[in-house]
Structure formats: structure tokens, C-alpha cells
Enzyme design. Structure first.
Site, short mmCIF file in Angstrom:
data_model
loop_
_atom_site.label_atom_id
_atom_site.label_comp_id
_atom_site.label_asym_id
_atom_site.label_seq_id
_atom_site.Cartn_x
_atom_site.Cartn_y
_atom_site.Cartn_z
CB ALA A 1 -0.94 -0.02 1.21
CB SER B 1 4.32 7.52 -10.59
OG SER B 1 3.67 6.51 -11.32
CD GLU C 1 5.12 -2.42 -8.09
OE1 GLU C 1 5.65 -2.17 -6.99
OE2 GLU C 1 4.05 -1.89 -8.47
NE ARG C 2 8.50 1.47 -11.94
CZ ARG C 2 8.96 2.57 -11.35
NH1 ARG C 2 10.27 2.82 -11.36
NH2 ARG C 2 8.13 3.41 -10.76
NE ARG D 1 -14.05 -16.00 -39.69
CZ ARG D 1 -15.36 -16.11 -39.53
NH1 ARG D 1 -15.88 -17.16 -38.95
NH2 ARG D 1 -16.14 -15.16 -39.97
N GLY E 1 2.13 0.47 -11.79
CA GLY E 1 3.54 0.16 -11.50
C GLY E 1 4.52 1.07 -12.20
#
Lengths: 252, 379
Positions: free
Chosen positions: B125, B133, B244-245, B270, B365
Site C-alpha cells: 500500500a 508514481s 515490480e516493473r 478461419r 507500477g
């Protein structure tokens, strides 16, 4: 309890492979996977060894390649592996395979040998029975449930009508069906640890097995194309025709 | 074969791929409807060992580096269920590293084994209604009082906010100091008096992931739950933002790759105007170029993760990756939906879901614009 589980490395079934035009043998890639049906045997072996104390040794015959398939079974928790790889064993028939496995298992020592019912690449389906004969112990086959304790093994043997309960004294060979237990996923830690586990590599001559006995594949034919099915138009009475058809085929 | 992937990483890749195919893909459709990933799924993943990649053996993990996280995220991404993927990654790579990397021995002993086992799920959090950011401008405060701190403030867009048991909360501990030197991190347990979940937010995509607003009203947290040093939280956040990135890029790449594969399958079958869609050069060449872009971006992502694992300053290349891949997954999915025709617009087909899930990747992020500034500053 010393549990031995027979396992086989096979080409990844999702790939496409060719047959050697001379020998009709499968051209095997270096990287092979654990035969999916062997995961059940490994899991069963682990559960029995964990419940009663003991160890699980994998015994395998075939080109070792990168050993990926063996490591998969070790990652599930088996203690060690014995791999018999020998150029002279290429294209072995079921009996030679059983002789090699039996010799390797004798050498290791065992209370209980667990196998699948048949390999996913060979499908001969007779190795477990031959193995029991060569080891001179009872064969309990097609097990859907296994209990081993107090020097005895009891299984539910799958039949077309249901199952038979079969019991024998140990040592014995048990072949298990897919679904006998839910195979565990190897943990990441198990995968890392598997690399450090002992894998003994043997040849046929180490085991003193005569490799000259050999069946030969003389020809390979493609499977016949599937024929078109029967189309029944529903005019309100179609169910009767379906029933008739099923009776003809002796399904009902 | 890939120069960055050794045997261990390939084993993680194969194991995750198999698990996703067998255990996740057949079930995750229902989780999208329910808006949550069932706890027993997370517990099972914990048992198998998926949550201990970055945790040392001492606490039940296997102590791998950022490349392992990227490979893991990529395979989860291939599930085509972004909501499931982010539920896992928010736990393993957004929240848990704060405890594993910066936490005291006491905190690690108390929480890491149960986080690794999937018995406790984590959330991070940082974001607030007025600060995303721009981390330095958060307003949540932590006032020293007795043997602990009293937290006040509101957090928003918190992944795993409703379902999570442990929240890593960023708060200002020195209102006088400059933004970057005033933030501390706290590990707050669900159920702590004064900590409540405001509301669950309904989103365009990531539907099986729960996203919530968290409210702290005079919430007392013992000093032992401070993560790292007081007023040094900003630097911890900046450090783990790199991780995280990278994992978000890994997720996006897995999603883009899977979308291309699904689309190639579709256009090969298709038929229109007497031939398959694959027979039309315009279509297959566009897909081929997307494949080339994804392959190139994957190599850059692995490279960035490798740099990070070597302890090099990887901020520029990680920011490049985040900006590039966040846009790329959207470009790819635009065409994948297009080439699926009407089917691509039907709710709950994989490409329709992937299209919606992709949209957040250029925002969450680290938005593309923020990432490009990080790159530009270093040019």
C-alpha cells in the site's frame, strides 16, 4: 521398506518424431521427459515409503540423454536413481527390458517394486509380469489402490466388472494404473535438490545381461484412416435406431 | 535455449507452465466472475513452493534472483488470466520482498514462513488518492507514540487489499523533512484496530484480482513492525519498484506471447473469401512483426533482470522495459482482437479478456510517461 519404482524417459508426447527407416526405431531426442504414467508409481512409492519409513529408488533403462525425466522423478522426492544406458540395448524387446530391470533391481535390493501398467511410447504392457517372474516374486497388476504393511501388500485390481482384492506377501511387484493416487507437483526446492541426488549409471555388461536376445521390427504400417460414422436423422424414432446400433456393436 | 536461462530457471519455467495449464486455466474463468482467487488455490501454490522463489532457504524459500521472478511472471501471464497473475505477483514480488529484503530478523521469522506457505497473503500500500508514481508526496502519516506508531490516512488501488492478511504500508514519519527522507514502511496485519477496508473497486480488467481502498484511522502499529530504518522507506520503495516493473513486464510478455499464439491458431482456421486469414499477407506479416517485437522485448527484459541481479544500476533499462512492454502488450492485443473479428469482442474469450487486462500495463507500477522521464533523465 525399500521401494523400487521403475520409470521411463520418453520423448515429450506433444512433439512430432520420426522413425528410423532402417530399424523402424523411434529417433529419440536428447531431452526426454518422465512418462506421465510413471508419476503415479512414483507418488505411490513415496507415500508408502513415507508412511512406513524407507526409501524410494528409481530404476530406469534407456538412453539417459539429459536425464531430465529422471530428475523430474527425483524432484518429486525419490531418494536415488539407477539408470541403465547401453548402445547394445537399443531397440530392446520387452523380455530384454525386463531382464535388465530385474538385474538392476536385484542389485539394489527391494521389498516392493512398483511399475506403471505400460509405457506411453512402447505400449507392450508385459514388462511388469515378466519382471515379477524373473525376480521370482508375486505380480499384482492393474492396481487402483495399494496398501503395503506387515510384510504384505494388498491391492484393488481393476477388472472389467469392478475390482478384485488381491493380497500377496512381500517382496512383490505391483503395477499401478493412472489415477491410483494424485501425483504431487515437485516443489522448487525439490527441483533444486534433485540435481544433487545420486544417479548410478550402469551398462548391460555391468549387470551381466545377455543383449543378443532380440525381436526385430520387420515393418511399420500407418494406422488405417478412420471411416466415416453412421448418420441417423431424427424423425422422432432415432433413439430406436441408436439402441439397435449399440446392440449390434454389443455395447448394450 | 536462451543465454540468460540456466537449468534452474528453465526448471522453474517448465514447472510453472505445467501448473498453470493443469491447475489454473481450467478453473480461472469462475474466479473472474467471483472477483477473487480462492484461498485454497493460493495455499496450494504455497505448498508447491511458488511463493518462496526470492526468499532464503532459512525461511522456507530457495533464494533465487530477479530473473526467476520474471520467468515465473511470464508463465503466469500465459494463463491469460491477468487478475489471477497479479494476485500472485502482488504477494510474491510487490509485498513480500520488503519483508524478505529489508525486514528485521524478528519480522522475517514471524511472517515469512507463513507467507511462503501461502497461509498469509501480502499486499503493498503506497498509492493514495493524490499520490501514485509520485511517492514522495504521500499524505498518510505515522506518528511515534509509546512503543509504536499511530497511522492515519487513505490508500487506494491496493491489489489484494480485501483478501490480503498483511499490508506493507508507506507513511510519513517526519512531516518536516523532504519527501524522500520522511517515509517509513510498516507491516500491518489485517484486523489491527483502526485499519479497515474502505471499498472494493470494480475494474475494466484484472477482474479476478481484488483491488481496494484502505483506511487507517488512529491505527496503532508496534515499533517491531517497522520495516527497515525509520525515514528510509522511500529508498526501499524505489529499490523494489525495479523488481515490480520487471515482473509486470514479464507478465505482459507472457500475455502478449499467448495472445499471438491464440491468434495464429484462429487465423489459420478461419476462412474468408476462399482462403484462411493466415493466407493473407497483411495479417500474417503483422503477426510476424508482433512476434519479432515480443522476442526483442523479452531479451531486453531478461537483460534488465540480469543486470539487476548483478547489483548494477539498472534503473534506465528497467524503465525502458516497463515503458516498452506496457505499450507493446496493448499494440499486440489491439491486433489480436481485430484478427479474431466478432469473436474477439465477445465477453470471456481469452483475447477479449487479455485486451482489457493489457490496458493497465501502461499505467500501473509506473506509467509509461513516468518511465520515459526516468529514461530521458539518464540520456
Amino acid at each position: 521398506m525399500q521401494v523400487v519404482v521403475c520409470v521411463k524417459q520418453i520423448p515429450d508426447p506433444s512433439g512430432t518424431y520420426t522413425l528410423d527407416p532402417e530399424t523402424h526405431f523411434l529417433v529419440r531426442p536428447d531431452e526426454q521427459v518422465l512418462d506421465d504414467t510413471d508419476r503415479y508409481g512414483v507418488e505411490m512409492g513415496l507415500q508408502i515409503a513415507q508412511a512406513h519409513g524407507g526409501s524410494v529408488t528409481l530404476v530406469s533403462m534407456g538412453p539417459k540423454g539429459s536425464m531430465q525425466g529422471i530428475r523430474q522423478a527425483l524432484a518429486m522426492g525419490a531418494d536415488r536413481a539407477v539408470v541403465v544406458d547401453d548402445a547394445d540395448l537399443k531397440g530392446s524387446d520387452a523380455l530384454t527390458t525386463a531382464q535388465v530391470l530385474a538385474a538392476a533391481i536385484q542389485r539394489t535390493g527391494f521389498d516392493l517394486v512398483i511399475t506403471g501398467t505400460e509405457s506411453t511410447d512402447g505400449y507392450s504392457g508385459v514388462v511388469p509380469q515378466m519382471l515379477a517372474e524373473l525376480l521370482d516374486v508375486p505380480a499384482l497388476t492393474y492396481a487402483t489402490e495399494v496398501e503395503a504393511r506387515d510384510g504384505k501388500v494388498t491391492i484393488n485390481r481393476q477388472t472389467s466388472a469392478g475390482y478384485d482384492v488381491v493380497e500377496a506377501s512381500l517382496p512383490a511387484v505391483v503395477s499401478v494404473t493412472a489415477g491410483v493416487v494424485e501425483p504431487r507437483y515437485p516443489t522448487f526446492k525439490g527441483i533444486m535438490d534433485a540435481k544433487k541426488k545420486e544417479v548410478e549409471e550402469l551398462t548391460a555388461s555391468d549387470l551381466g545381461v545377455d543383449t543378443s536376445l532380440r525381436q526385430r521390427v520387420t515393418a511399420v504400417e500407418p494406422a488405417p484412416e478412420r471411416e466415416a460414422g453412421v448418420k441417423i436423422e431424427d424423425d422422432g424414432e432415432a433413439h430406436l435406431k441408436v439402441v439397435e446400433l449399440l446392440q449390434q456393436k454389443k455395447v448394450i | 535455449m536462451n543465454i540468460y536461462l540456466d537449468d534452474d530457471l528453465r526448471a522453474i519455467q517448465a514447472q510453472t507452465a505445467e501448473y498453470v495449464e493443469r491447475e489454473i486455466v481450467p478453473k480461472a474463468g469462475a474466479w473472474e466472475q467471483e472477483g477473487r482467487v480462492p484461498r485454497e488455490v493460493l495455499r496450494h501454490m504455497g505448498e508447491v513452493g511458488f511463493f518462496g522463489l526470492r526468499v532464503s532457504e532459512e525461511y522456507g524459500g530457495i533464494g533465487m534472483g530477479p530473473l526467476a521472478s520474471v520467468v515465473f511472471a511470464e508463465q503466469l501471464g500465459r494463463s491469460t488470466f491477468g487478475g489471477f497473475t497479479i494476485t500472485v505477483l502482488a504477494h510474491t514480488d510487490l509485498a513480500m520482498p520488503y519483508v524478505a529484503k529489508f525486514g528485521s530478523d524478528e519480522l522475517k521469522q514471524r511472517y515469512l514462513p507463513s507467507m511462503v506457505a501461502g497461509e498469509m497473503i501480502g499486499a503493498l500500500a503506497v498509492t493514495e488518492p493524490d499520490a501514485g508514481s509520485d511517492v514522495a508526496s504521500i499524505r498518510t502519516t505515522a506518528r511515534r507514540e509509546g512503543d509504536g506508531y499511530v497511522l492515519n490516512g487513505t490508500k487506494t488501488f491496493i491489489t489484494n487489499g480485501v483478501e490480503g492478511d498483511l499490508v506493507v504500508v508507506a507513511a510519513k514519519t517526519d512531516p518536516e523533512a523532504k519527501g524522500s527522507r520522511s517515509i517509513s514502511l510498516f507491516l500491518v496485519e489485517k484486523g489491527t484496530p483502526g485499519f479497515s477496508v474502505g471499498r472494493a473497486l470494480s475494474k475494466m480488467g484484472w477482474r479476478s484480482s481484488d483491488t481496494a481502498e484502505l483506511v487507517f484511522e488512529d491505527c496503532f502499529v508496534p515499533a517491531s513492525n517497522l520495516i527497515g530504518e525509520e525515514n528510509r522507506g522511500f529508498y526501499c520503495i524505489m529499490q523494489n519498484f525495479q523488481n515490480e516493473r520487471l515482473v509486470l513486464a514479464g507478465q505482459s510478455l507472457g500475455e502478449a506471447q499467448r495472445a499471438i499464439e491464440l491468434t495464429v491458431d484462429h487465423v489459420r482456421n478461419r476462412r474468408a473469401f476462399g482462403a484462411t486469414l493466415w493466407d493473407k499477407q497483411a495479417i500474417r506479416q503483422r503477426l510476424a512483426m508482433h512476434q519479432a517485437r515480443v522476442d526483442a522485448a523479452r531479451q531486453l527484459t531478461y537483460h534488465a533482470a540480469w543486470l539487476e541481479s548483478q547489483g548494477e544500476d539498472a534503473v534506465r533499462v528497467v524503465s525502458e522495459v516497463k515503458a516498452l512492454v506496457g505499450e507493446l502488450v496493448n499494440d499486440v492485443l489491439y491486433d489480436c482482437v481485430q484478427f479474431h473479428g466478432g469473436m474477439g469482442y465477445v465477453a470471456e474469450t481469452a483475447v477479449e479478456r487479455l485486451y482489457r487486462d493489457a490496458r493497465i500495463q501502461s499505467i500501473g507500477g509506473g506509467a509509461t510517461e513516468v518511465m520515459l522521464e526516468e529514461v530521458a533523465k539518464r540520456m
